[in-house]
Design a protein around this motif. Structure first.
Motif, PDB file in Angstrom:
ATOM      1  N   LEU A  19      -1.283 -15.749  -1.568  1.00  0.00           N
ATOM      2  CA  LEU A  19      -0.281 -16.808  -1.669  1.00  0.00           C
ATOM      3  C   LEU A  19       0.807 -16.627  -0.615  1.00  0.00           C
ATOM      4  N   TYR A  20       1.247 -15.393  -0.450  1.00  0.00           N
ATOM      5  CA  TYR A  20       2.312 -15.158   0.521  1.00  0.00           C
ATOM      6  C   TYR A  20       1.799 -15.312   1.955  1.00  0.00           C
ATOM      7  N   PHE A  21       0.651 -14.726   2.255  1.00  0.00           N
ATOM      8  CA  PHE A  21       0.109 -14.836   3.611  1.00  0.00           C
ATOM      9  C   PHE A  21      -0.196 -16.287   3.960  1.00  0.00           C
ATOM     10  N   ASP A  22      -0.703 -17.060   2.979  1.00  0.00           N
ATOM     11  CA  ASP A  22      -0.970 -18.481   3.233  1.00  0.00           C
ATOM     12  C   ASP A  22       0.320 -19.213   3.586  1.00  0.00           C
ATOM     13  N   PHE A  88      -1.966   0.087   4.340  1.00  0.00           N
ATOM     14  CA  PHE A  88      -0.690  -0.350   3.771  1.00  0.00           C
ATOM     15  C   PHE A  88      -0.821  -0.786   2.311  1.00  0.00           C
ATOM     16  N   GLY A  89       0.113  -0.301   1.494  1.00  0.00           N
ATOM     17  CA  GLY A  89       0.286  -0.782   0.135  1.00  0.00           C
ATOM     18  C   GLY A  89      -0.860  -0.549  -0.818  1.00  0.00           C
ATOM     19  N   PRO A  90      -1.468   0.654  -0.872  1.00  0.00           N
ATOM     20  CA  PRO A  90      -2.510   0.875  -1.875  1.00  0.00           C
ATOM     21  C   PRO A  90      -1.918   0.783  -3.276  1.00  0.00           C
ATOM     22  N   PHE A  91      -2.642   0.148  -4.174  1.00  0.00           N
ATOM     23  CA  PHE A  91      -2.162  -0.044  -5.548  1.00  0.00           C
ATOM     24  C   PHE A  91      -2.537   1.177  -6.382  1.00  0.00           C
ATOM     25  N   THR A  92      -1.898   2.287  -6.095  1.00  0.00           N
ATOM     26  CA  THR A  92      -2.096   3.538  -6.815  1.00  0.00           C
ATOM     27  C   THR A  92      -0.889   4.420  -6.573  1.00  0.00           C
ATOM     28  N   ALA A 166       4.453  -6.042  -1.372  1.00  0.00           N
ATOM     29  CA  ALA A 166       3.614  -5.419  -0.341  1.00  0.00           C
ATOM     30  C   ALA A 166       3.317  -6.413   0.773  1.00  0.00           C
ATOM     31  N   ALA A 167       2.902  -7.670   0.460  1.00  0.00           N
ATOM     32  CA  ALA A 167       2.581  -8.683   1.467  1.00  0.00           C
ATOM     33  C   ALA A 167       3.800  -9.015   2.314  1.00  0.00           C
ATOM     34  N   LYS A 168       4.966  -9.128   1.688  1.00  0.00           N
ATOM     35  CA  LYS A 168       6.185  -9.461   2.419  1.00  0.00           C
ATOM     36  C   LYS A 168       6.592  -8.336   3.359  1.00  0.00           C
ATOM     37  N   LEU A 193      11.784   0.051   8.901  1.00  0.00           N
ATOM     38  CA  LEU A 193      12.264  -0.691   7.729  1.00  0.00           C
ATOM     39  C   LEU A 193      13.034   0.268   6.820  1.00  0.00           C
ATOM     40  N   GLN A 194      14.279   0.474   7.142  1.00  0.00           N
ATOM     41  CA  GLN A 194      15.127   1.405   6.392  1.00  0.00           C
ATOM     42  C   GLN A 194      16.197   0.623   5.646  1.00  0.00           C
ATOM     43  N   ARG A 195      16.263   0.858   4.333  1.00  0.00           N
ATOM     44  CA  ARG A 195      17.185   0.121   3.453  1.00  0.00           C
ATOM     45  C   ARG A 195      16.958  -1.388   3.589  1.00  0.00           C
ATOM     46  N   PHE A 196      15.705  -1.763   3.511  1.00  0.00           N
ATOM     47  CA  PHE A 196      15.299  -3.165   3.678  1.00  0.00           C
ATOM     48  C   PHE A 196      15.196  -3.816   2.307  1.00  0.00           C
ATOM     49  N   ASP A 197      15.834  -4.967   2.143  1.00  0.00           N
ATOM     50  CA  ASP A 197      15.896  -5.656   0.854  1.00  0.00           C
ATOM     51  C   ASP A 197      14.875  -6.783   0.811  1.00  0.00           C
ATOM     52  N   VAL A 198      14.003  -6.750  -0.201  1.00  0.00           N
ATOM     53  CA  VAL A 198      13.007  -7.808  -0.397  1.00  0.00           C
ATOM     54  C   VAL A 198      13.255  -8.443  -1.755  1.00  0.00           C
ATOM     55  N   ASP A 199      14.018  -9.522  -1.767  1.00  0.00           N
ATOM     56  CA  ASP A 199      14.319 -10.238  -3.009  1.00  0.00           C
ATOM     57  C   ASP A 199      14.890  -9.312  -4.076  1.00  0.00           C
TER      58      ASP A 199
END
Length: 229
Positions: A19-22, A88-92, A166-168, A193-199
């Motif tokens: 959804l995000y990549f689209d 990037f971003g393994p779900f574990t 992760a996508a963002k 990406l240091q102290r980066f705010d994602v929503d």
């Protein structure tokens, strides 16, 4: 950039990322290039995951994204390190994917050690002396058990949703890497990406720190399975 394996959470992660990549692609992509998300099914079987990873490497994918599961991700890890492909971003939350440090691997979610510490601490504060662990008999279950044991030894968080996070974050890394960037440029951009705010979800990477967040929160359920507020 594959996300793989059957199961409810696996499909949710894939859908969230897509959804995000689209949305990014509809806005013109990153420097005019579209993000292609490829989906392969490993059935939560390490051997199939390894074979899928070998196939993707042979197809010269730019990065590997969103692997789901501890046994599967561990089976693919040597290939990623060998071929120096960003993972990037393994779900574990398994510690074995975090230690020893790998320049290729970037984590968004907290580790199982962080989560189990938050679970164990209130139990101990209640005065409980004996704590049992019911675990899945594989590396995923062992990672949880190891986390409980480390928390008990150190005594003296449930994870925030990181599917769209992760996508963002990955897309921001692509933007910072610049037009026509190669894999090493992506790694360097992600490390910036240091102290980066994602929503409202704050992440922090560094040259020797690829664990974006250690934030966890505890959810309590009532006897009938409702979330306690």
């Amino acid at each position: 950039m594959p996300a793989r394996a059957p199961g409810h959470c696996h499909i949710q992660m894939h859908h969230g990322a897509r959804l995000y990549f689209d949305a990014v692609n509809r806005d013109g992509g990153v420097f005019g290039q579209r993000i292609e998300l490829r989906l392969l099914d490993d059935g939560y079987e390490p051997a199939r995951c390894k074979a899928n990873t070998e196939r993707l490497i042979a197809e010269d994918v730019f990065a590997l994204f969103g692997y789901v599961g501890t046994p599967t991700a561990l089976a693919a890890l040597p290939l990623m390190n060998q071929h120096r492909i960003p993972f990037f971003g393994p779900f574990t939350g398994a510690q074995a994917l975090r230690d020893p440090f790998s320049r290729q691997v970037f984590h968004v979610r907290a580790s199982y050690d962080d989560e189990t510490a938050l679970i164990v601490d209130p139990l101990v504060n209640l005065g409980l002396k004996r704590i049992a662990v019911l675990r899945q008999n594989d590396s995923y279950g062992q990672a949880g058990l190891d986390g409980v044991q480390r928390a008990l030894a150190a005594i003296g968080l449930v994870e925030r949703n990181t599917v769209g996070v992760a996508a963002k974050v990955f897309t921001e890394g692509l933007r910072r890497a610049g037009r026509g960037a190669r894999r090493e440029a992506l790694i360097g951009a992600l490390q910036s990406l240091q102290r980066f705010d994602v929503d409202g979800f704050r992440i922090h990477f560094g040259p020797r720190d690829h664990m974006a967040s250690r934030f966890v929160e505890l959810t309590l359920l009532t006897a009938n399975g409702r979330v306690m507020r």
